[in-house]
Design an enzyme around this catalytic site. Structure first.
Site, PDB file in Angstrom:
ATOM      1  N   LYS A  35      -0.789  33.972  33.016  1.00 19.83           N
ATOM      2  CA  LYS A  35      -0.285  34.394  34.435  1.00 19.83           C
ATOM      3  C   LYS A  35       0.849  35.562  34.232  1.00 19.83           C
ATOM      4  O   LYS A  35       1.078  35.887  32.869  1.00 19.83           O
ATOM      5  CB  LYS A  35       0.503  33.070  35.010  1.00 19.83           C
ATOM      6  N   TYR A 253      28.866  53.725  30.315  1.00 17.15           N
ATOM      7  CA  TYR A 253      29.627  53.406  31.785  1.00 17.15           C
ATOM      8  C   TYR A 253      30.825  52.601  31.290  1.00 17.15           C
ATOM      9  O   TYR A 253      30.503  51.425  30.970  1.00 17.15           O
ATOM     10  CB  TYR A 253      28.585  53.094  32.640  1.00 17.15           C
TER      11      TYR A 253
END
Length: 356
Positions: A35, A253
C-alpha cells in the site's frame, strides 16, 4: 548535471526480507503489503522483486490494476475493501479479494452482478476502532455472506492496534476468539510486529509491511537489528557548500544552532521538499564520507547543514547518506519525532530513484 540527491532501492535486500518473513512464519502464507505505493518505494519498481510472495495487499484500485497489467496473476487483497458498489464490477474483472467491514457492503455484494464469486476477508474490530464489525456481530455477518452466491472463499481478518506489546496482542486475540466462536475459518491477523514477535497470531496468512522494506514496526532499529532484515531504501546526496563558522555564529533559519568554537559545516543538497523531515533537530545522525556526524540548525526546503568536525577531509562533492544502510531510517525518524513509515512515504517525486 542534475542535483545530486537520489534514492537507491536495493532489490536484493527486499528479496532477503521476504525470505526472513517466511522463516519467521514458516507455516503461513504471505500477503506482501504494498500500500501507499509500496511505502514510497514505487510499486512498479519493486513488485517483481517480491514475486515469490503468495499475494499482494494494498488499497488503491489503480495499483491493483497496475499489478495485473504487469503480469501478476496471484491473489490481490484490497485492505479497505471496495469504496463504491460500482467498484465490484472492476473487482470481478481483475479477480480481487475484498475486505468487508461495513453493513452497506453486504447489500452491495448481495445486489452485484458478478461473473464469478469474489473471495472475502471479513474484518473484525479487535480494538483498533477504525474498520470492522464488533465481535458479537461477526457470526451473523459471516452467515449472511456465506449465503450469498457472489461470495467465494472467506477468511476472518483483523488488525492489531498494539502488536509491539504482549498485552495489546492478548486483548485483541481475546476479541478475535470471541468473534470466531462457532466458526471454522481461515484467519489473517499478523502485521509486521506480530509476524516477527507473536507466533500465536500467525494462523493462515501474515501481512508484513514495514519489515519488508527494512525498518522496525516498533520504530526502534535495535528491535530488529539481529533479524537479518536490511534497509531497502538509501537516500543520499552530496555536500554543495562549505562554511567556516566563528564561535558565536549561527546557522540557518532562526539561527537555532550556534557554533561554540570555530567550526566547519557542510551544506547538503537535501531538504524537506525532498522528504527529509523538517522537524529533524540538531543532532540528527547523518553519514558524511563514511563518518558518523550530525545535522545542525533548521532543515530548509532544499538544503540542510551538517557538522564537519568529525570529517575534516570532507568538501564539495563529498557523499552524504541521509538514511539507508548505515544511517537507519528509524533513527532519523525518532530524532524528528516521527516514524520510518512516514519518511518512506514522504519521499518527494522530485527525488530520482534508481534500483540496484
Amino acid at each position: 548535471m542534475t542535483r545530486p540527491i537520489q534514492a537507491s532501492l536495493d532489490l536484493q535486500a527486499l528479496k532477503q526480507n521476504l525470505s526472513i518473513v517466511r522463516q519467521a512464519a514458516p507455516y503461513a502464507r504471505v500477503w506482501s503489503v504494498v500500500k501507499a505505493n509500496a511505502y514510497g518505494h514505487g510499486i512498479e519498481r519493486i513488485w517483481s522483486a517480491l514475486g515469490a510472495t503468495d499475494g499482494f495487499a494494498l488499497l488503491n484500485l489503480e495499483e491493483a490494476i497496475t499489478l495485473r497489467e504487469r503480469g501478476w496473476k496471484g491473489p490481490i487483497l484490497m485492505l479497505e475493501g471496495f469504496f463504491h458498489a460500482q467498484d465490484l464490477e472492476i473487482y470481478d474483472q481483475h479477480r480481487l479479494t475484498t475486505c468487508v467491514h461495513s453493513n452497506w457492503q453486504l447489500k452491495a455484494l448481495q445486489n452485484a452482478r458478478l461473473k464469478a464469486p469474489l473471495d472475502i476477508y471479513l474484518k473484525v474490530n479487535s480494538g483498533m476502532n477504525r474498520l470492522g464489525f464488533q465481535p458479537d456481530r461477526v457470526l451473523t455477518v459471516w452467515q449472511q455472506l456465506r449465503a450469498m452466491a457472489n461470495v467465494g472463499e472467506m477468511t476472518l481478518m483483523s488488525h492489531f492496534a498494539e502488536a509491539e506489546h504482549p498485552d495489546g496482542i492478548s486483548s485483541a486475540m481475546a476479541r478475535i476468539e470471541q468473534a470466531a466462536e462457532g466458526l471454522e475459518c481461515r484467519r489473517s491477523l499478523a502485521n509486521s510486529a506480530a509476524t516477527l514477535w507473536h507466533q500465536e497470531a500467525h494462523f493462515d496468512w501474515v501481512r508484513p509491511g514495514i519489515i519488508l522494506y527494512g525498518a522496525s514496526p516498533s520504530g526502534q532499529w535495535r528491535d530488529i537489528a539481529n533479524t537479518g532484515l536490511r534497509p531497502v531504501m538509501t537516500l543520499s546526496s552530496e555536500i554543495i557548500g562549505v562554511q567556516t563558522l566563528k564561535a558565536g555564529e549561527r546557522v540557518g533559519y532562526g539561527g537555532r544552532y550556534t557554533a561554540r568554537d570555530e567550526q566547519r559545516i557542510g551544506i547538503v543538497a537535501a531538504g524537506y521538499a525532498d522528504g527529509y523531515p523538517r522537524h529533524a533537530p540538531t543532532g540528527t545522525p547523518v553519514l558524511v564520507d563514511g563518518v558518523l556526524t550530525m545535522t545542525v540548525g533548521t532543515v530548509s526546503m532544499d538544503m540542510l547543514a551538517v557538522d564537519l568536525t568529525p570529517c575534516p577531509q570532507a568538501g564539495i562533492g563529498t557523499p552524504v547518506e541521509l538514511w539507508g544502510k548505515e544511517i537507519k531510517i528509524d533513527d532519523v525518524a525518532a530524532a524528528a519525532g516521527t516514524v520510518g513509515y512516514e519518511l518512506m512515504c514522504a519521499l518527494a517525486l522530485r527525488v530520482p530513484v534508481v534500483t540496484v
